[in-house]
Each structure stands twice: as structure tokens, then as C-alpha cells.
Design an enzyme around this catalytic site. Structure first.
Site, PDB file in Angstrom:
ATOM      1  N   TYR A  31      41.590   3.771  27.610  1.00 53.46           N
ATOM      2  CA  TYR A  31      40.917   3.925  29.055  1.00 53.46           C
ATOM      3  C   TYR A  31      40.958   5.329  29.129  1.00 53.46           C
ATOM      4  CZ  TYR A  31      39.434   1.804  33.353  1.00 53.46           C
ATOM      5  OH  TYR A  31      38.613   1.691  34.616  1.00 53.46           O
ATOM      6  N   HIS A  76      41.406  -9.069  17.205  1.00 57.38           N
ATOM      7  CA  HIS A  76      40.720 -10.762  16.619  1.00 57.38           C
ATOM      8  C   HIS A  76      39.785 -11.046  15.722  1.00 57.38           C
ATOM      9  CE1 HIS A  76      42.369  -9.688  21.577  1.00 57.38           C
ATOM     10  NE2 HIS A  76      42.105 -12.080  20.951  1.00 57.38           N
ATOM     11  N   PRO A 134      51.854  -5.087  26.824  1.00 58.88           N
ATOM     12  CA  PRO A 134      52.258  -4.791  25.357  1.00 58.88           C
ATOM     13  C   PRO A 134      50.706  -3.900  25.145  1.00 58.88           C
ATOM     14  CG  PRO A 134      54.438  -6.454  25.155  1.00 58.88           C
ATOM     15  CD  PRO A 134      53.439  -6.402  26.632  1.00 58.88           C
TER      16      PRO A 134
END
Length: 495
Positions: A399, A424, A389
Site C-alpha cells: 500500500y 483467496h 500480520p
């Protein structure tokens, strides 16, 4: 004499060869003496002798082959463990590895029980979510997230009607998504009753909503652009003039409904479509199996964390504070193994059990949530296949747009890693209320690692390098955060 001629000749030829034959029955005797044959007695006699001699030669040749096999037992061949042997059935070795893994972990489990006793405490799990039983900031933030969803839907409706210009709509979307990331972070950092686990759920949910709303914005923009192009070329719009269905499929702006929006919000995907693939029905047996797996692995993860991870983390505080490199390395390697096992359990419980459960409940047809990342021979292949996903979203909305704007592949890939590193860090630092950049640096380190593995390592060596990066790479950085958190908040409990 004539009638018994063939039989007598056959017996005589057999005795001459020194071989005894079984007696002929009536059918065989009739064949030898059949009057319908085209040859005379002499030809038949010759054929019988040739048959017996051929059998004798065949038996002699067989005896010579047996003797040759007895004298020679070698032939050119490769060892089974050589890569050129063509042998690939290593099931026994795999079973052996599994047995050794189970036995070694059973020893560690028994050693842990003998040293620390039973540390599993279900009541303590509740405190991970709630500090103050009268204050539920995480749950309130999840409810407030509906405001951002409705703002995105309202903005798209106004854009479809022409009430908002594209510039105004873009500005409203940008403000909405910026607040979507900053507001929950501010609440988690400023409200003391927000626990780290509750903060992870909140910032994780808002991060997913951010990616979904971004995709929702882009797809509806593409629909408007296509509608304008078709209207100019064919004098008719691709979009529907009203919220209708055409040939069983929803078309723009008929998709701008609350039902469609919340289906996308709950669906296990980050990429929006007007018409998602749907499964024919809900399979109750499949649904119940996934539900059982979810509950089982959640309990197992909590128990292993309490019984295995926390004692090792607590015992590693003093070596890290004293900067004892040998003991610090030993502690961190001890942390890497349970962390990796817990990561594997989390992967299966989330990407297979949870997402399949949600997809089955919503009859969402696309179930490819991961590919064979365990066979990755490059770091790039791993990041492209372990979380489909997210990979689809990055490819579709980040991208490829960068490539269309003229950026090179290397720059675009680096930008994708930078975006992933940001999220993150966001998902770890905000709930823990610490900013150490370990997660960010760990993700950015994947760029040179991907170049090195892709350039110098191939096949099994590349796969081993990927596994090493999984075991001691990003999970190791997360462990550093957990250790710093325990050092800062529970230092007085250390030995």
C-alpha cells in the site's frame, strides 16, 4: 437554686416544647453551668431555647419532605434501553443471548443426532490427508520448500558482497517467488494422490513463504540503500563489515545467516526485521494452555464438520441442482450459521492459540495478531484488524509503496483488495481443482460494500452490516466451492 438553674431552665424549655430529653450526665450539666463561659444565665437560657426550636423546625421540614415524596414519585429521566439514558450495563442481556444460543444449538445438535446418528469417524480424518499410504505429495512439497528459502538467502548474500548486481538479484528473486507459487499449484493439480486438505496445507504454506521472502527481499534492499547513503554522508557504513553484533543488535549484513533466516520463516509474522522484539523467557504454563486449546479446537472443528456441516451440504445438493429458490435459500441460510461458528472457532484456534504457541516457543515478543475487529463499524476497519500480520505486510510492502509512486488512496486500496482476492482464490481453487471465481468475486465485492457502509451506516448499524458481511459474505462463497466439489465428486451419494 443557682447550681440547679441551668438544669431547671433546660427541663422547663423542653417541657414547653413538648419534647422529652434524656437526662444529662455530669459532663453535660457541667457544660451548662461552667463558670468559664463568657455569657450569663440569660444568654445560655436563650441558646437552649433556640436549639430546641431549630430541632423542631428541622423535624417539621423533614415531615413535609416525606409528605411531598409520598404525593410525587416522578422525575425527568430516560428509559434504560434508550441511547440517551447513559446506561451501559447489559451483562444480563448478554448472558441471556449466550443461554439462548446454547439452547438453540443444543436443539439442533440433538435433532442432528436423532436424524443422522453419530457421524464422527476418526479414521476418515486420515483419508483427508492421504489417499495412497505410499504417496505423500503434500509432505514432499513442504520439504522442497526449503530450496526456495535457501535460494533467497544465497541471493541476498551475493548482493551484499557485490557479486550480483541489483538488477540480477531482483531477477533471481522474481523467478524464485514466481516458481514458489506455480510449482506447488502444478503438483496439486496434476498429482491425483494429493487430497484437498493436503493441498490447502501446501498452497497455504507456500503463500506464507512467498509473502515472507518478498519482505525479506525488500528489507535487505532498504538496508543496502541506507548503508550506501550513510557511507556517502559519514564516510562509514551503517552496516557491519562482518557478521557481528553491535550493541547487542544484529546489523546488515550480519543478519544473512541460516539461523536468522529460519527464525524468520518460523516466526508468526510476515514482515522481516533484523532485530525482532523478544520475550524474556518461555512461560511453560502459557505454552501448555495454548497447546491444549489447539488440540481441543482441532478435534472440535473436525467433529462438527463431520456431524453438522457435511449432512447439510449433502441435503442441499438437490435444491441447488433443481434451482428451487425457496429451498435453496433455506439450505444456504442453514449452512451460514454452522459455517460462521466454525469460522469463529478457527479464528480463535489459529490467531490466538496457534500463533501465541509459536511466539512463546520462539520468544517472539510482538503478540498483536488481531485487534478488536468485532467492534468494527466499517468494512475497512474489519479487514485492517482481524488479521494483523497480513495487514502489516500489505501496508508496508504494497500500500505505502503504491502511494509513494503517486497512486491515489482509492486505487491503492483497490489494489490491496485485488491482491487479497487473488490469494483467496488461489487457496481455494487449487486444492479443490475447480475454478469458479466465487472467492475472488466475494473479495472484490468488499470494495463497494466498504464504500456503502462507510458512507451511509454508522455506529451499531455499521457494526451489524459488518457482522452480516462476515456471516453471509466470504464464508458463503467458500461454501459454494464446497458444494460444487461435493456435487462433482459425490453426486451419487445425494438423496
Amino acid at each position: 437554686m443557682d447550681a440547679a438553674g441551668p438544669l431547671a431552665l433546660r427541663r422547663r424549655a423542653t417541657f414547653a416544647a413538648g419534647i422529652s430529653l434524656p437526662p444529662l450526665d455530669e459532663r453535660s450539666a457541667a457544660a451548662f453551668g461552667s463558670p468559664g463561659g463568657s455569657t450569663g444565665p440569660e444568654n445560655r437560657r436563650g441558646r437552649a431555647v433556640e436549639t430546641v426550636q431549630a430541632k423542631s423546625r428541622s423535624e417539621k421540614k423533614k415531615d413535609r419532605n416525606d409528605l411531598s415524596d409520598t404525593l410525587s414519585c416522578h422525575k425527568a429521566q430516560e428509559s434504560l434501553l434508550s441511547s440517551t439514558s447513559g446506561y451501559n450495563n447489559y451483562r444480563g442481556i448478554l448472558n441471556w443471548c449466550v443461554v439462548m444460543l446454547v439452547l438453540s444449538n443444543a436443539r439442533l445438535f440433538l435433532e442432528n443426532l436423532l436424524k443422522y446418528g453419530v457421524l464422527v469417524d476418526p479414521i476418515q480424518v486420515i483419508s483427508l490427508f492421504l489417499k495412497d499410504p505410499y504417496s505423500w505429495p503434500a509432505a514432499c512439497l513442504l520439504i522442497v520448500s526449503n530450496v526456495f528459502i535457501l535460494v533467497a538467502l544465497y541471493t541476498e548474500r551475493q548482493l551484499s558482497k557485490g557479486t550480483f548486481s541489483e538488477r540480477v538479484g531482483f531477477l533471481v528473486h522474481c523467478i524464485n517467488m514466481a516458481v514458489m507459487l506455480t510449482f506447488p499449484a502444478a503438483v496439486v493439480l496434476l498429482v491425483p494422490s494429493t487430497t484437498p486438505v493436503g493441498g490447502v496445507f501446501v498452497v497455504g504454506t507456500y503463500s506464507v513463504l512467498f509473502l515472507k521472502m518478498y519482505s525479506y527481499k525488500d528489507v535487505n534492499l532498504w538496508c543496502r540503500e541506507l548503508s550506501t547513503i550513510k557511507a556517502k554522508k559519514l564516510a562509514r557504513s551503517l552496516s557491519c563489515p562482518s557478521p557481528q553484533q553491535f550493541s547487542g543488535k544484529v546489523c546488515y549484513p550480519g543478519n544473512l545467516t541460516i539461523r536468522d533466516m529460519y527464525y524468520f520463516v518460523l516466526a508468526p509474522t510476515l514482515c522481516y526485521e533484523l532485530n525482532f522484539p523478544r520475550s524474556p523467557k518461555i512461560r511453560m504454563s502459557f505454552l501448555l494452555r495454548r497447546l491444549f486449546e489447539m488440540l481441543f479446537f482441532i478435534q472440535l472443528l473436525v467433529c462438527l464438520t463431520q456431524q453438522w456441516m457435511i449432512p447439510i451440504i449433502q441435503s442441499s445438493m438437490k435444491p441447488l441442482e433443481d434451482m428451487d429458490l425457496s429451498r435453496m435459500t433455506e439450505r444456504l441460510l442453514r449452512l451460514a450459521v454452522p459455517n460462521h461458528l466454525l469460522w469463529l472457532m478457527f479464528f480463535y484456534s489459529f490467531f490466538h492459540s496457534s500463533l501465541n504457541f509459536t511466539a512463546e516457543l520462539l520468544r517472539f515478543g510482538d503478540r498483536q495478531f488481531y485487534k478488536d475487529w468485532w467492534n468494527s463499524e466499517t468494512v475497512t476497519y474489519f479487514w485492517q484488524n482481524w488479521n494483523i500480520p497480513v495487514h502489516k505486510w500489505c501496508l508496508r510492502h504494497f500500500y505505502k509503496p503504491l502511494l509513494r509512486k503517486g497512486f491515489s488512496k482509492m486505487v491503492s486500496q483497490s489494489a490491496v483488495f485485488f491482491l487479497s482476492a487473488f490469494f483467496h482464490e488461489y487457496l481455494v481453487s487449487v486444492p479443490l481443482r475447480m475454478f469458479r471465481l466465487w472467492s475472488f468475486l466475494g473479495m472484490m465485492a468488499q470494495i463497494p460494500l466498504a464504500w456503502f457502509v462507510g458512507r451511509f451506516l454508522r455506529g451499531n448499524y455499521g457494526n451489524a452490516a459488518v457482522w452480516m458481511s462476515i456471516i453471509i459474505g466470504q464464508p458463503f462463497a467458500i461454501l459454494m466451492y464446497v458444494h460444487d466439489y461435493y456435487v462433482r465428486n459425490y453426486r451419487h451419494d445425494a438423496d
